[in-house]
Motif scaffolding. Structure first.
Motif, short mmCIF file in Angstrom:
data_model
loop_
_atom_site.label_atom_id
_atom_site.label_comp_id
_atom_site.label_asym_id
_atom_site.label_seq_id
_atom_site.Cartn_x
_atom_site.Cartn_y
_atom_site.Cartn_z
N ARG A 49 0.85 -1.20 0.00
CA ARG A 49 0.00 0.00 0.00
C ARG A 49 0.88 1.25 0.00
O ARG A 49 1.99 1.24 0.51
CB ARG A 49 -0.91 0.01 1.24
CG ARG A 49 -1.74 -1.25 1.35
CD ARG A 49 -2.48 -1.30 2.66
NE ARG A 49 -3.55 -0.30 2.71
CZ ARG A 49 -4.15 0.08 3.83
NH1 ARG A 49 -3.79 -0.44 4.98
NH2 ARG A 49 -5.10 0.98 3.80
N THR A 50 0.35 2.34 -0.55
CA THR A 50 1.14 3.58 -0.59
C THR A 50 1.00 4.32 0.75
O THR A 50 0.02 4.13 1.47
CB THR A 50 0.62 4.52 -1.70
OG1 THR A 50 -0.71 4.93 -1.35
CG2 THR A 50 0.61 3.85 -3.05
N ASP A 82 -4.56 7.66 4.89
CA ASP A 82 -6.01 7.77 4.76
C ASP A 82 -6.73 6.89 5.77
O ASP A 82 -7.65 7.32 6.44
CB ASP A 82 -6.40 7.27 3.35
CG ASP A 82 -7.23 8.28 2.62
OD1 ASP A 82 -7.14 9.46 2.96
OD2 ASP A 82 -7.96 7.86 1.71
N GLU A 83 -6.27 5.64 5.85
CA GLU A 83 -6.91 4.71 6.79
C GLU A 83 -6.78 5.22 8.23
O GLU A 83 -7.74 5.19 8.99
CB GLU A 83 -6.28 3.30 6.67
CG GLU A 83 -6.91 2.35 7.69
CD GLU A 83 -6.39 0.92 7.61
OE1 GLU A 83 -5.95 0.50 6.52
OE2 GLU A 83 -6.44 0.24 8.64
N TYR A 94 0.11 7.24 1.17
CA TYR A 94 -1.12 8.03 1.12
C TYR A 94 -2.32 7.18 1.55
O TYR A 94 -3.15 7.61 2.34
CB TYR A 94 -1.34 8.57 -0.30
CG TYR A 94 -2.33 9.70 -0.33
CD1 TYR A 94 -1.93 11.03 -0.13
CD2 TYR A 94 -3.68 9.44 -0.53
CE1 TYR A 94 -2.86 12.05 -0.13
CE2 TYR A 94 -4.62 10.48 -0.53
CZ TYR A 94 -4.20 11.77 -0.34
OH TYR A 94 -5.12 12.80 -0.33
N GLU A 95 -2.39 5.94 1.03
CA GLU A 95 -3.51 5.03 1.40
C GLU A 95 -3.48 4.73 2.90
O GLU A 95 -4.52 4.68 3.55
CB GLU A 95 -3.39 3.71 0.62
CG GLU A 95 -3.77 3.83 -0.85
CD GLU A 95 -3.35 2.60 -1.67
OE1 GLU A 95 -3.86 2.47 -2.78
OE2 GLU A 95 -2.51 1.79 -1.21
#
Ligand code: S3P
Length: 171
Positions: free
Chosen positions: A155-156, A162-163, A158-159
């Motif tokens: 996962r990046t 976000d979580e 950023y992802e």
């Protein structure tokens, strides 16, 4: 306190994800390794060489005591991978904020670290075995120290950020 504390194994992305969270929130992003290096005036490898792992751990505990006493808000603390090893440190981390364990697999650690030589505990031969065995020894400690666990493989930043931020909105 209204802060995040990122914990997890070497190479799990504590520094990068801390930076991403900081950009998204505008909060400060102190990094315990960077603060220790600045205070000591030498890199982590040299602290380990001169003072041993215990000396480095003593420095980590001293720093956490001071950060906790300062009581700053709106901080995203990125930490060193072994900071959770002392019980006192785990208690201090919880006082600092919401503790988020960034969970990573051994294969991903090796991919991310490449041939980096700045981690004294991973130097020498058989890196995969070292990573696997250290991660196995520490897994339950990370889990016990964490308020939340977030998987990072594939996962990046950023992802992942976000979580973390969306989960906080729901709390
Ligand atoms: C360590 C992790 C390192 C650094 C030191 C010890 C560990 O930080 O604090 O080399 O014991 O896992 P990173 O997790 O940022 O690599």
């Amino acid at each position: 306190m209204n802060n995040y504390v990122l914990i997890g194994f070497m190479g799990c992305g504590k520094t990068t994800i801390g930076r991403t969270l900081s950009e998204r929130t505008g909060w400060e992003n102190p990094d315990t390794d960077a603060l220790l290096v600045k205070e000591a005036g030498m890199p982590v490898t040299e602290i380990f060489a001169k003072e041993g792992e215990q000396g480095f751990r003593d420095r980590e505990t001293g720093l956490l005591r001071r950060l906790s006493a300062k009581g700053c808000e709106n901080q995203i603390y990125s930490t060193g991978g072994g900071i959770v090893l002392r019980e006192e440190n785990r208690a201090l981390l919880r006082q600092l904020g919401t503790v988020i364990y960034l969970e990573v697999s051994p294969g991903e650690v090796l991919r991310r670290l490449g041939d980096d030589t700045t981690r004294p505990l991973l130097q020498g031969e058989n890196r995969m075995e070292k990573v696997q065995s250290l991660l196995e020894d520490r897994r339950s400690i990370y889990e016990a120290a964490a308020d939340r666990i977030v998987r990072v493989d594939g996962r990046t930043p950023y992802e992942i950020a976000d979580e973390i931020l969306q989960a906080s909105c729901r709390e």
